[in-house]
Write a protein that holds these residues in place. Structure first.
Motif, PDB file in Angstrom:
ATOM      1  N   ILE A 195       3.202  -5.167   5.521  1.00 54.01           N
ATOM      2  CA  ILE A 195       1.636  -5.071   5.729  1.00 54.01           C
ATOM      3  C   ILE A 195       1.756  -3.161   6.584  1.00 54.01           C
ATOM      4  O   ILE A 195       0.860  -2.312   5.845  1.00 54.01           O
ATOM      5  N   GLN A 196       1.981  -3.038   7.494  1.00 61.65           N
ATOM      6  CA  GLN A 196       2.594  -1.976   8.124  1.00 61.65           C
ATOM      7  C   GLN A 196       3.124  -0.426   7.641  1.00 61.65           C
ATOM      8  O   GLN A 196       2.840   0.391   7.156  1.00 61.65           O
ATOM      9  N   VAL A 197       4.278  -0.811   6.677  1.00 59.72           N
ATOM     10  CA  VAL A 197       4.828  -0.717   5.803  1.00 59.72           C
ATOM     11  C   VAL A 197       4.132   0.347   4.816  1.00 59.72           C
ATOM     12  O   VAL A 197       3.837   1.231   3.608  1.00 59.72           O
ATOM     13  N   LEU A 198       3.251  -0.537   3.504  1.00 57.08           N
ATOM     14  CA  LEU A 198       2.100  -0.230   2.551  1.00 57.08           C
ATOM     15  C   LEU A 198       0.838   0.402   3.599  1.00 57.08           C
ATOM     16  O   LEU A 198       1.281   1.103   2.473  1.00 57.08           O
ATOM     17  N   GLY A 199       0.773   0.386   4.720  1.00 62.71           N
ATOM     18  CA  GLY A 199      -0.566   1.068   4.964  1.00 62.71           C
ATOM     19  C   GLY A 199      -0.209   2.619   5.897  1.00 62.71           C
ATOM     20  O   GLY A 199      -0.995   2.991   5.315  1.00 62.71           O
ATOM     21  N   ASP A 200       0.863   2.733   6.249  1.00 59.42           N
ATOM     22  CA  ASP A 200       1.174   3.788   6.679  1.00 59.42           C
ATOM     23  C   ASP A 200       1.977   4.827   5.198  1.00 59.42           C
ATOM     24  O   ASP A 200       1.887   6.041   5.112  1.00 59.42           O
ATOM     25  N   TRP A 201       2.814   4.149   4.299  1.00 56.75           N
ATOM     26  CA  TRP A 201       3.922   5.045   3.266  1.00 56.75           C
ATOM     27  C   TRP A 201       2.673   4.919   1.653  1.00 56.75           C
ATOM     28  O   TRP A 201       2.808   5.814   1.239  1.00 56.75           O
TER      29      TRP A 201
ATOM     30  N   GLY B 245       5.596   2.960   0.149  1.00 54.81           N
ATOM     31  CA  GLY B 245       6.345   2.126   1.052  1.00 54.81           C
ATOM     32  C   GLY B 245       6.351   0.848  -0.466  1.00 54.81           C
ATOM     33  O   GLY B 245       7.278  -0.249  -0.400  1.00 54.81           O
ATOM     34  N   ILE B 246       5.689   0.637  -1.391  1.00 53.67           N
ATOM     35  CA  ILE B 246       5.982  -0.359  -1.991  1.00 53.67           C
ATOM     36  C   ILE B 246       7.067   0.233  -2.794  1.00 53.67           C
ATOM     37  O   ILE B 246       8.129  -1.093  -3.272  1.00 53.67           O
ATOM     38  N   PHE B 247       7.500   1.064  -3.661  1.00 50.37           N
ATOM     39  CA  PHE B 247       8.692   1.367  -3.766  1.00 50.37           C
ATOM     40  C   PHE B 247       9.967   0.896  -3.175  1.00 50.37           C
ATOM     41  O   PHE B 247      10.857  -0.061  -3.133  1.00 50.37           O
ATOM     42  N   PHE B 248       9.960   1.573  -1.458  1.00 50.73           N
ATOM     43  CA  PHE B 248      10.955   0.830  -0.742  1.00 50.73           C
ATOM     44  C   PHE B 248      11.143  -0.552  -0.333  1.00 50.73           C
ATOM     45  O   PHE B 248      12.018  -1.227  -0.501  1.00 50.73           O
ATOM     46  N   LEU B 249       9.776  -1.228  -0.618  1.00 49.78           N
ATOM     47  CA  LEU B 249      10.234  -2.968  -0.152  1.00 49.78           C
ATOM     48  C   LEU B 249      10.996  -3.670  -1.405  1.00 49.78           C
ATOM     49  O   LEU B 249      11.288  -4.288  -1.335  1.00 49.78           O
TER      50      LEU B 249
ATOM     51  N   ILE C 297       4.812  -8.523  -1.668  1.00 50.19           N
ATOM     52  CA  ILE C 297       4.766  -7.537  -1.967  1.00 50.19           C
ATOM     53  C   ILE C 297       3.961  -6.905  -2.796  1.00 50.19           C
ATOM     54  O   ILE C 297       3.006  -6.556  -2.066  1.00 50.19           O
ATOM     55  N   MET C 298       3.761  -7.590  -3.930  1.00 50.27           N
ATOM     56  CA  MET C 298       2.655  -7.187  -4.342  1.00 50.27           C
ATOM     57  C   MET C 298       1.500  -7.614  -4.439  1.00 50.27           C
ATOM     58  O   MET C 298       0.679  -6.939  -4.822  1.00 50.27           O
ATOM     59  N   ALA C 299       1.449  -8.745  -3.698  1.00 46.38           N
ATOM     60  CA  ALA C 299       0.240  -9.091  -3.416  1.00 46.38           C
ATOM     61  C   ALA C 299      -0.245  -8.431  -2.087  1.00 46.38           C
ATOM     62  O   ALA C 299      -1.960  -8.109  -2.648  1.00 46.38           O
ATOM     63  N   LEU C 300       0.324  -7.953  -1.664  1.00 42.18           N
ATOM     64  CA  LEU C 300      -0.587  -6.933  -0.566  1.00 42.18           C
ATOM     65  C   LEU C 300      -0.668  -5.762  -1.499  1.00 42.18           C
ATOM     66  O   LEU C 300      -1.769  -5.462  -0.422  1.00 42.18           O
TER      67      LEU C 300
ATOM     68  N   GLY D  16      -1.868  -5.319  -4.253  1.00 35.44           N
ATOM     69  CA  GLY D  16      -3.118  -5.738  -5.156  1.00 35.44           C
ATOM     70  C   GLY D  16      -3.855  -5.933  -3.951  1.00 35.44           C
ATOM     71  O   GLY D  16      -5.319  -5.452  -4.505  1.00 35.44           O
ATOM     72  N   PHE D  17      -4.033  -6.447  -2.940  1.00 35.47           N
ATOM     73  CA  PHE D  17      -5.342  -6.544  -1.722  1.00 35.47           C
ATOM     74  C   PHE D  17      -5.478  -4.814  -1.860  1.00 35.47           C
ATOM     75  O   PHE D  17      -6.985  -4.648  -1.265  1.00 35.47           O
ATOM     76  N   ASN D  18      -4.499  -3.959  -1.208  1.00 33.81           N
ATOM     77  CA  ASN D  18      -4.671  -2.368  -1.149  1.00 33.81           C
ATOM     78  C   ASN D  18      -5.379  -1.918  -2.518  1.00 33.81           C
ATOM     79  O   ASN D  18      -6.578  -1.360  -2.020  1.00 33.81           O
ATOM     80  N   VAL D  19      -5.290  -2.687  -3.613  1.00 33.95           N
ATOM     81  CA  VAL D  19      -6.263  -1.948  -4.891  1.00 33.95           C
ATOM     82  C   VAL D  19      -7.314  -2.401  -5.063  1.00 33.95           C
ATOM     83  O   VAL D  19      -8.712  -1.718  -5.101  1.00 33.95           O
ATOM     84  N   ALA D  20      -7.914  -3.791  -4.746  1.00 31.86           N
ATOM     85  CA  ALA D  20      -8.891  -4.990  -4.865  1.00 31.86           C
ATOM     86  C   ALA D  20      -9.977  -3.608  -3.129  1.00 31.86           C
ATOM     87  O   ALA D  20     -11.075  -3.084  -3.477  1.00 31.86           O
ATOM     88  N   GLN D  21      -9.167  -2.982  -2.062  1.00 34.13           N
ATOM     89  CA  GLN D  21      -9.741  -2.732  -1.086  1.00 34.13           C
ATOM     90  C   GLN D  21     -10.095  -0.897  -2.197  1.00 34.13           C
ATOM     91  O   GLN D  21     -11.063  -0.305  -0.921  1.00 34.13           O
ATOM     92  N   GLY D  22      -9.690  -0.075  -2.566  1.00 33.47           N
ATOM     93  CA  GLY D  22      -9.632   1.183  -3.404  1.00 33.47           C
ATOM     94  C   GLY D  22      -8.529   2.188  -2.423  1.00 33.47           C
ATOM     95  O   GLY D  22      -9.051   3.227  -2.723  1.00 33.47           O
ATOM     96  N   ARG D  23      -7.691   1.563  -2.057  1.00 33.64           N
ATOM     97  CA  ARG D  23      -7.227   2.552  -0.701  1.00 33.64           C
ATOM     98  C   ARG D  23      -5.783   3.127  -2.537  1.00 33.64           C
ATOM     99  O   ARG D  23      -4.954   3.633  -2.151  1.00 33.64           O
ATOM    100  N   LEU D  24      -5.415   1.424  -3.300  1.00 34.41           N
ATOM    101  CA  LEU D  24      -3.873   2.438  -3.964  1.00 34.41           C
ATOM    102  C   LEU D  24      -4.953   2.032  -5.492  1.00 34.41           C
ATOM    103  O   LEU D  24      -5.489   1.014  -6.018  1.00 34.41           O
TER     104      LEU D  24
END
Length: 203
Positions: free
Chosen positions: A6-12, A16-20, A35-38, A40-48
């Motif tokens: 969660i921290q890697v996705l939030g910071d990078w 971060g997805i590529f790295f993970l 990894i990908m479900a997390l 997807g959660f960020n997509v739903a929140q409009g971050r990605l």
């Protein structure tokens, strides 16, 4: 581990997805489902974006699998075949079995690579025999990208739908991994029995 992801996705973000996903394919115990479900959660929140997430995941998967495929390709099946001839009996693998496996993978390799990307535990390991028989790089990477794209799109979409309940995806997919393992172990035991029966007949 989930908190770290969660921290890697939030910071990078996308890097971060590529790295993970590179790590997931080099070190399989890291679950792509989470990894990908997390992501997807960020997509739903409009971050990605959905396309960006899937593209980063595919690219990370290709780079991670390249490590296994290219090393196996450099070794080549010619160096492995003498080891099978000498030690294969300890693993219930006869030279004839190995040659048949070569033939099947050579003939149906692209489909196996594509379909194998959907199976937990199989999707990384299948890169090794593909490299050993020196499957053409364009076919290997192309079919890997296709199968991975289908799988990661599903996981990302599931994460978008479930949002903060993304943890349920891993629990839902995990039984599939156990089914694959049971089938593999069962097939291996059946193979041992056949080898034992064959040796009794010849003796």
């Amino acid at each position: 581990m989930v908190a770290w992801m969660i921290q890697v996705l939030g910071d990078w973000g996308l890097p971060g997805i590529f790295f993970l996903m590179v790590l997931e394919n080099v070190f399989p115990p890291i679950p792509s489902e989470v990894i990908m479900a997390l992501a997807g959660f960020n997509v739903a929140q409009g971050r990605l974006t959905f396309v960006g997430v899937v593209a980063a995941g595919i690219l990370g998967t290709l780079v991670g699998n390249a490590a296994w495929y290219e090393v196996a390709r450099a070794i080549g099946v010619e160096r492995v075949r003498p080891l099978i001839d000498r030690y294969g009996k300890w693993f219930a693998i006869s030279p004839e079995d190995f040659r048949q496996a070569e033939h099947v993978l050579g003939k149906y390799g692209p489909f196996a690579i594509c379909f194998g990307r959907l199976l937990p535990g199989i999707r990384t390991l299948i890169s090794v025999p593909a490299g050993l028989i020196r499957m053409p790089r364009l076919a290997f990477y192309g079919w890997t990208a296709l199968g991975t794209g289908v799988w990661l799109s599903f996981l990302t979409g599931a994460g978008m739908v479930l949002e903060d309940h993304y943890d349920k995806i891993d629990k839902w997919v995990e039984p599939l991994g156990y089914v694959v393992i049971v089938l593999f172990v069962g097939g291996y035991v059946a193979h041992l029995v056949r080898v034992w029966l064959r040796s009794r007949k010849t003796s």
